[in-house]
Design an enzyme around this catalytic site. Structure first.
Site, PDB file in Angstrom:
ATOM      1  N   ASN B  85      -1.503  13.222  -3.928  1.00 53.21           N
ATOM      2  CA  ASN B  85      -1.922  11.903  -3.312  1.00 53.21           C
ATOM      3  C   ASN B  85      -3.222  11.169  -4.210  1.00 53.21           C
ATOM      4  OD1 ASN B  85      -1.731  13.847  -0.448  1.00 53.21           O
ATOM      5  ND2 ASN B  85      -0.276  12.079  -0.957  1.00 53.21           N
ATOM      6  N   ILE B  92      -6.591   6.675  -4.807  1.00 55.15           N
ATOM      7  CA  ILE B  92      -6.294   7.938  -3.648  1.00 55.15           C
ATOM      8  C   ILE B  92      -5.339   6.925  -2.668  1.00 55.15           C
ATOM      9  CG2 ILE B  92      -7.116   9.023  -1.762  1.00 55.15           C
ATOM     10  CD1 ILE B  92      -9.851   8.582  -3.514  1.00 55.15           C
ATOM     11  N   CYS B  93      -4.322   7.704  -2.287  1.00 51.21           N
ATOM     12  CA  CYS B  93      -3.345   7.185  -1.296  1.00 51.21           C
ATOM     13  C   CYS B  93      -3.716   7.905   0.189  1.00 51.21           C
ATOM     14  CB  CYS B  93      -1.877   7.320  -1.555  1.00 51.21           C
ATOM     15  SG  CYS B  93      -0.903   6.993  -0.405  1.00 51.21           S
ATOM     16  N   LEU B  94      -4.559   7.292   0.744  1.00 52.44           N
ATOM     17  CA  LEU B  94      -5.028   7.836   2.082  1.00 52.44           C
ATOM     18  C   LEU B  94      -5.125   6.706   3.192  1.00 52.44           C
ATOM     19  CD1 LEU B  94      -6.068  10.253   3.582  1.00 52.44           C
ATOM     20  CD2 LEU B  94      -8.433   9.337   2.980  1.00 52.44           C
ATOM     21  N   LEU B 127       1.887  10.510  -4.578  1.00 52.59           N
ATOM     22  CA  LEU B 127       1.636   9.285  -5.833  1.00 52.59           C
ATOM     23  C   LEU B 127       1.968  10.268  -7.172  1.00 52.59           C
ATOM     24  CD1 LEU B 127      -1.836   7.465  -5.158  1.00 52.59           C
ATOM     25  CD2 LEU B 127       0.528   6.472  -5.447  1.00 52.59           C
TER      26      LEU B 127
END
Lengths: 477, 161
Positions: B85, B92-94, B127
């Protein structure tokens, strides 16, 4: 071919793009006929529903459509309804009551040091408004509007309401858990759909606020859903506190994806009709300021205004009826339509027409479709020389003040008054007029369009004295 | 977006968060404003035990907009990290750093979330596709790539010079 990095950058940009929301966070109060105008070209369901709106809800206030408008509308309405109550002590009591709900917030696990900033903003505004009410400095309404148009302060207030709503739902899990679909728990639902900074108010949050903020504060909440459901009126939803007579009401207009604030004309009734509290004058000042502001606007809108039920073109020299419940009392615009035999465009301006010969005919009213209701088949009036009209209209000005009282409060002329047989059935007193055509024409001094309108001579007794509600009943018999 | 008067509250809020972090430090997490600018922080997290990131230290940067805490801070991994991620630029993919951000989150809660993200990546929307695939199918190779990509803070500082 762009590199992955560039693509990612572009994707990020496109994901983050949203149209820049327009307008103030919370706008000035306006005539709700603007909503009708907005929907004039929409599909029939919306048109019919919004056409009926201004008669019941005279004013509205926009909230900026930035994804917080529902929260903002309820928050603003909460403060405003408290102010309408006019009791500075009540506002201070609310500070204490909200403070006591910290336990509720703590029980859900919100950190006090994180939410106290938001809560302080809420208390602070309550206190400042209370002080302003006490001082009667007339700045109360301006204070409120200013606070809500400050992004930082209004966001703090909104965030506080979000946390309260979330905590309330989680504290009543048994009642609300069944409404949650697609989330592992009510807590997860609240985190994603209520506490999130960028999320619009949903039904559950609305319900929570209605219970823990509005009703518990002795206020009522009314939400009008303007949607494509069947019916000719906007469907209302009400939450009313127990044990409170005539609670000040927060009125919210919901259109799919957006919330605004609505008002009834009587929300701003003269202070004499409300509790005699000395802190009322500031509110009155705000109303007067509004009135003046509205007049110039009317001149731009006068053409489209003629489309609106209950609205008539303003006559020459006549002040536009800026407050809807004043309308019936203002000097009657002697029908000014050009004698066109065919249905004319409804936007004919009245000012030039005024000079033309008066040929009042109900066929015209029908053709202009001023009302959402079908009138009698066209009736041609016997044409008499029009009564001499004075352009300065001195006398009617006195009517302006007395008439609202006689007519029993906020009321605008009803289409029923134009119908033959209106109010006549079973009335004991003799009408001094021979034909229904004459009786219902504006040549009758008892007709509200007559320049020498004298309602009391025409209807001295029975239900006319009880106000307009009786009238509607009599016609529906 | 109007920012009238809100930068004062941003500073207030961040000072409070800083105080909180110093008074009750979390094991494996640090955060402190870099330079004199309170809107720009540097933080570190330690990889949780029993994960491929165990005993590794990761450096991050936080940037706060004037609309904080009503908008999420921008958080980037400064230490190169191999994770489903996180992309190669450290983005960051959060969800809580995006649409699920809430004003009751703070630097501490973001760091804790990132720490647990190391051990529990969300492989449904990666990602880094290779990392997601290896996490599921080849833990050995995953661990090797994590270590190959990682740099210690000292190495990072040496590079920056």
């Amino acid at each position: 071919m762009a590199s992955d990095d560039e693509l990612a950058q572009l994707e990020k940009l496109s994901n983050e793009w949203e149209p820049e929301p327009q307008g103030p966070l919370v706008g000035e109060r306006k005539s709700s006929s603007a909503i009708t105008v907005e929907y004039a070209n929409a599909d029939p369901i919306y048109r019919i529903k919004t056409a009926a709106l201004p008669q019941k809800y005279a004013f509205f206030r926009t909230c900026r459509g930035d994804g917080h408008c529902g929260w903002r509308a309820v928050a603003f309405g909460y403060y405003e309804a408290l102010l309408r109550g006019g009791d500075a002590n009540k506002l201070e009591e609310e500070v204490v009551r909200l403070r006591s709900m910290n336990n509720l917030l703590n029980s859900i696990g919100f950190q006090e040091d994180l939410y106290e900033d938001f809560a302080d903003e809420v208390y602070e505004l309550l206190r400042r408004l209370a002080a302003s009410l006490r001082a009667m400095d007339g700045t109360t309404a301006a204070l409120l509007l200013e606070a809500f148009n400050d992004m930082g302060r209004s966001m703090a207030i909104i965030t506080y309401l979000k946390l309260l709503a979330s905590a309330w739902l989680q504290n009543h899990e048994a009642r609300f858990a069944d409404f949650i679909i697609g989330y592992p728990s009510l807590k997860a639902y609240c985190q994603h759909n209520i506490e999130a900074a960028q999320c619009e108010m949903d039904h559950l949050a609305m319900q929570a606020l209605a219970e823990c903020v509005v009703k518990a504060g002795g206020l009522a909440l009314e939400v009008l859903y303007l949607d494509r459901s069947e019916g000719t009126e906007i469907s209302p939803y009400r939450e009313v506190p127990e044990n409170v007579a005539n609670p000040p009401t927060i009125r919210i207009l919901y259109r799919p994806g957006h919330y605004d604030i609505l008002y009834k004309a009587e929300d701003f009734a003269p202070p004499a009709q409300q509790q005699p509290i000395p802190t009322q004058p500031p509110l009155q000042v705000a109303l007067a300021g509004y009135t003046e502001e509205f007049v110039p606007m009317a001149s731009h809108l006068s053409d489209v205004m003629t489309l609106i039920p209950g609205m008539y073109p303003p006559a020459l020299g006549q002040r536009w009826p800026s407050l809807s419940y004043d309308y019936n009392s203002s000097p009657a615009p002697v029908p000014t339509y050009a004698p066109a035999p065919t249905p004319a465009a409804p936007v004919t301006s009245s000012h030039q027409d005024f000079a033309s010969p008066v040929h009042a005919s109900y066929a015209h009213h029908g053709a202009h479709s001023h009302h959402g209701i079908h009138l009698e088949p066209p009736v041609t009036l016997p044409i008499h020389p029009p009564p001499p009209m004075s352009l300065d209209r001195g006398p009617p000005l006195t009517l302006e003040r007395t008439a609202p009282v006689e007519r029993g409060g906020p009321f605008r002329p009803s289409v029923y008054e134009l119908e033959p047989g209106f109010g006549g059935c079973g009335q004991p007193h003799a009408m001094p007029f021979q034909t229904s055509i004459f009786r219902n024409s504006h040549y009758n001094t008892a007709h509200f369009l007559n320049p020498d309108f004298q309602p009391e001579e025409w209807s001295p007794d029975t239900e006319y004295a009880t106000g307009n509600r009786g009238r509607h009943k009599s016609t529906s018999q | 977006m109007a920012t009238n008067g809100s930068s004062a509250t941003v500073a207030q809020r961040l000072q409070k968060e800083l105080m909180d972090l110093m008074l009750s430090p979390n094991p494996g997490l640090t955060a402190f404003p870099s330079d004199s600018n309170l809107l720009h922080w540097t933080a570190t997290i330690e990889g949780p035990a029993d994960t491929p990131y165990a005993s590794l230290t990761f450096k991050l940067t936080f940037e706060f907009a004037s609309t904080y805490p009503y908008t999420a801070p921008t958080v980037l991994f400064k230490t190169p990290i191999f994770h489903p991620n996180v992309d190669f630029s450290g983005r960051i993919c959060l969800d809580i750093l995006k649409e699920k951000w809430s004003a009751v989150y703070n630097v501490g809660s973001v760091l804790l979330s990132l720490q647990s993200l190391l051990g529990e990546p969300n492989n449904s929307s990666p990602l880094n596709g290779q990392a997601a695939e290896l996490w599921d199918n080849d833990p050995e190779e995953f661990k090797r790539l994590v270590l190959a990509r990682h740099k210690t803070p000292e190495e990072l500082d040496a590079e920056a010079l």
